[in-house]
Design an enzyme around this catalytic site. Structure first.
Site, PDB file in Angstrom:
ATOM      1  N   TYR A 188       0.835  -1.214   0.000  1.00 29.43           N
ATOM      2  CA  TYR A 188       0.000   0.000   0.000  1.00 29.43           C
ATOM      3  C   TYR A 188       0.869   1.264   0.000  1.00 29.43           C
ATOM      4  O   TYR A 188       0.615   2.217  -0.745  1.00 29.43           O
ATOM      5  CB  TYR A 188      -0.893  -0.054   1.234  1.00 29.43           C
ATOM      6  N   LYS A 224       0.915   4.098  -2.860  1.00 30.45           N
ATOM      7  CA  LYS A 224       0.532   5.482  -2.546  1.00 30.45           C
ATOM      8  C   LYS A 224       1.705   6.444  -2.763  1.00 30.45           C
ATOM      9  O   LYS A 224       1.497   7.604  -3.143  1.00 30.45           O
ATOM     10  CB  LYS A 224       0.002   5.559  -1.114  1.00 30.45           C
TER      11      LYS A 224
HETATM   12  P1  NAP Z   1     -13.612   1.995   1.147  1.00 24.89           P
HETATM   13  O1  NAP Z   1     -14.637   2.510   2.111  1.00 24.89           O
HETATM   14  O2  NAP Z   1     -13.122   0.607   1.285  1.00 24.89           O
HETATM   15  O3  NAP Z   1     -14.134   2.243  -0.353  1.00 24.89           O
HETATM   16  C1  NAP Z   1     -13.347   1.847  -1.441  1.00 24.89           C
HETATM   17  C2  NAP Z   1     -14.015   2.233  -2.740  1.00 24.89           C
HETATM   18  O4  NAP Z   1     -13.145   1.839  -3.820  1.00 24.89           O
HETATM   19  C3  NAP Z   1     -15.349   1.559  -2.983  1.00 24.89           C
HETATM   20  O5  NAP Z   1     -16.220   2.466  -3.613  1.00 24.89           O
HETATM   21  C4  NAP Z   1     -14.982   0.398  -3.925  1.00 24.89           C
HETATM   22  O6  NAP Z   1     -16.052  -0.009  -4.774  1.00 24.89           O
HETATM   23  C5  NAP Z   1     -13.894   1.056  -4.739  1.00 24.89           C
HETATM   24  N1  NAP Z   1     -12.999   0.102  -5.406  1.00 24.89           N
HETATM   25  C6  NAP Z   1     -12.169  -0.822  -4.851  1.00 24.89           C
HETATM   26  N2  NAP Z   1     -11.502  -1.507  -5.795  1.00 24.89           N
HETATM   27  C7  NAP Z   1     -11.908  -0.999  -6.996  1.00 24.89           C
HETATM   28  C8  NAP Z   1     -11.591  -1.285  -8.349  1.00 24.89           C
HETATM   29  N3  NAP Z   1     -10.699  -2.241  -8.690  1.00 24.89           N
HETATM   30  N4  NAP Z   1     -12.213  -0.569  -9.323  1.00 24.89           N
HETATM   31  C9  NAP Z   1     -13.118   0.400  -9.010  1.00 24.89           C
HETATM   32  N5  NAP Z   1     -13.463   0.710  -7.744  1.00 24.89           N
HETATM   33  C10 NAP Z   1     -12.862   0.015  -6.741  1.00 24.89           C
HETATM   34  O7  NAP Z   1     -12.285   2.898   1.214  1.00 24.89           O
HETATM   35  P2  NAP Z   1     -12.053   4.403   1.737  1.00 24.89           P
HETATM   36  O8  NAP Z   1     -11.570   4.332   3.135  1.00 24.89           O
HETATM   37  O9  NAP Z   1     -13.218   5.259   1.400  1.00 24.89           O
HETATM   38  O10 NAP Z   1     -10.786   4.803   0.839  1.00 24.89           O
HETATM   39  C11 NAP Z   1     -10.894   5.590  -0.336  1.00 24.89           C
HETATM   40  C12 NAP Z   1      -9.505   5.982  -0.792  1.00 24.89           C
HETATM   41  O11 NAP Z   1      -8.847   6.717   0.247  1.00 24.89           O
HETATM   42  C13 NAP Z   1      -8.585   4.790  -1.091  1.00 24.89           C
HETATM   43  O12 NAP Z   1      -7.746   5.087  -2.182  1.00 24.89           O
HETATM   44  C14 NAP Z   1      -7.768   4.662   0.172  1.00 24.89           C
HETATM   45  O13 NAP Z   1      -6.536   4.019  -0.061  1.00 24.89           O
HETATM   46  C15 NAP Z   1      -7.600   6.118   0.543  1.00 24.89           C
HETATM   47  N6  NAP Z   1      -7.269   6.339   1.950  1.00 24.89           N
HETATM   48  C16 NAP Z   1      -8.100   5.924   2.937  1.00 24.89           C
HETATM   49  C17 NAP Z   1      -7.749   6.155   4.263  1.00 24.89           C
HETATM   50  C18 NAP Z   1      -8.642   5.725   5.403  1.00 24.89           C
HETATM   51  O14 NAP Z   1      -8.201   5.877   6.553  1.00 24.89           O
HETATM   52  N7  NAP Z   1      -9.851   5.269   5.177  1.00 24.89           N
HETATM   53  C19 NAP Z   1      -6.543   6.794   4.569  1.00 24.89           C
HETATM   54  C20 NAP Z   1      -5.717   7.202   3.527  1.00 24.89           C
HETATM   55  C21 NAP Z   1      -6.086   6.975   2.215  1.00 24.89           C
HETATM   56  P3  NAP Z   1     -17.145  -1.155  -4.301  1.00 24.89           P
HETATM   57  O15 NAP Z   1     -18.028  -0.476  -3.285  1.00 24.89           O
HETATM   58  O16 NAP Z   1     -17.891  -1.519  -5.509  1.00 24.89           O
HETATM   59  O17 NAP Z   1     -16.353  -2.258  -3.705  1.00 24.89           O
END
Ligand code: NAP
Length: 246
Positions: free
Chosen positions: A154, A158
């Site tokens: 990851y 990133k």
């Molecule tokens: P999440 O709640 O797990 O949601 C992930 C989203 O990505 C969902 O809409 C999922 O679609 C979609 N997705 C996953 N694989 C995909 C693919 N191959 N093609 C198209 N869509 C895909 O995650 P989140 O926490 O909101 O994270 C969103 C972004 O922020 C990510 O890039 C993550 O790395 C980044 N981020 C998150 C955090 C955190 O603390 N949460 C911190 C830093 C960065 P489905 O619903 O259809 O599965």
């Protein structure tokens, strides 16, 4: 004729992507809400955007597949005639110590978080270059800035997004296309939902602002970087982490 700005949000169906989709709709954008498998969640976001008085469509597509990334952009052009904003938000984690990390867990995370973003940017460039304007925003992570034990895959993906952001900011600047990255800290979504209460407490103690982030905290920054007012900002990495990265 549709005159509002058009935004594509990958993984726009849940968590941070959902909040970004809604924030951009509140700014008057029409939305393409991409999802991979959870159609119901994507439809709910489209419905919520309609309630805000904006147009939106849900488009299934796996960003790991170059053709599906292209199809996503084609769907936006067919429906709305232009693409002004791309938010590369789709992401997954497959955490584990590197010694035991499987090839599949390494590859899935690189394919989704890094290659997926590249495929979408490559596909969206043609309409943006023609328009001589555009906003590309990459959702990176504090893990890509500082590293995090158990997240070699990851963090690599990133950090790769940050390098890609800077290279493309230089490449596309002459056409008034800006490319920026956001590095969230710990945001309260399903992705971090697997953390136990004691882990959340330990993390929270390290965050100067004393709480996990909300998806809306990240969405507000994306909405700003996507706005006309942010037109002189490119190649930057903005931490949205409650001070964790200080
Ligand atoms: P999440 O709640 O797990 O949601 C992930 C989203 O990505 C969902 O809409 C999922 O679609 C979609 N997705 C996953 N694989 C995909 C693919 N191959 N093609 C198209 N869509 C895909 O995650 P989140 O926490 O909101 O994270 C969103 C972004 O922020 C990510 O890039 C993550 O790395 C980044 N981020 C998150 C955090 C955190 O603390 N949460 C911190 C830093 C960065 P489905 O619903 O259809 O599965």
């Amino acid at each position: 004729m549709n005159t509002s700005r058009v935004a594509i949000v990958t993984g726009g169906s849940r968590g941070i992507g959902r909040a970004i989709s809604l924030a951009l709709a509140r700014q008057g954008c029409s939305l393409v809400v991409n999802y991979q498998s959870n159609e119901q969640a994507a439809r709910q976001v489209v419905q919520a955007i309609a309630t805000l008085g904006q147009r939106a469509m849900a488009v299934q597509g796996d960003v790991r597949e170059p053709q599906q990334a292209s199809a996503l952009v084609e769907a936006a052009l067919a429906e709305f005639g232009r693409v002004d904003i791309l938010v590369n938000n789709a992401g997954v984690t497959r955490d584990g110590l590197s010694m035991r990390m499987s090839d599949a867990d390494w590859q899935t995370v690189l394919d989704t978080n890094l290659s997926g973003a590249f495929y979408c940017i490559r596909a969206v460039q043609r309409p943006m270059l023609r328009q001589r304007s555009g906003r590309i925003i990459q959702i990176s992570s504090i893990s890509g800035v500082r590293g995090n034990a158990g997240q070699a895959n990851y963090a690599a993906a990133k950090a790769g997004l940050i390098g890609m952001t800077k290279a493309l900011a230089r490449e596309l600047a002459s056409r008034s296309i800006t490319v920026n990255a956001i590095a969230p800290g710990f945001i309260d979504t399903e992705m971090t939902g697997a953390l136990g209460a004691d882990q959340v407490q330990r993390v929270t103690e390290q965050i100067p602002l004393g709480r996990l982030g909300r998806p809306e905290d990240v969405a507000a920054a994306v909405a700003f970087l996507a706005s006309p007012e942010a037109g002189y900002i490119t190649g930057q990495v903005l931490g949205i982490d409650g001070g964790l990265g200080i």
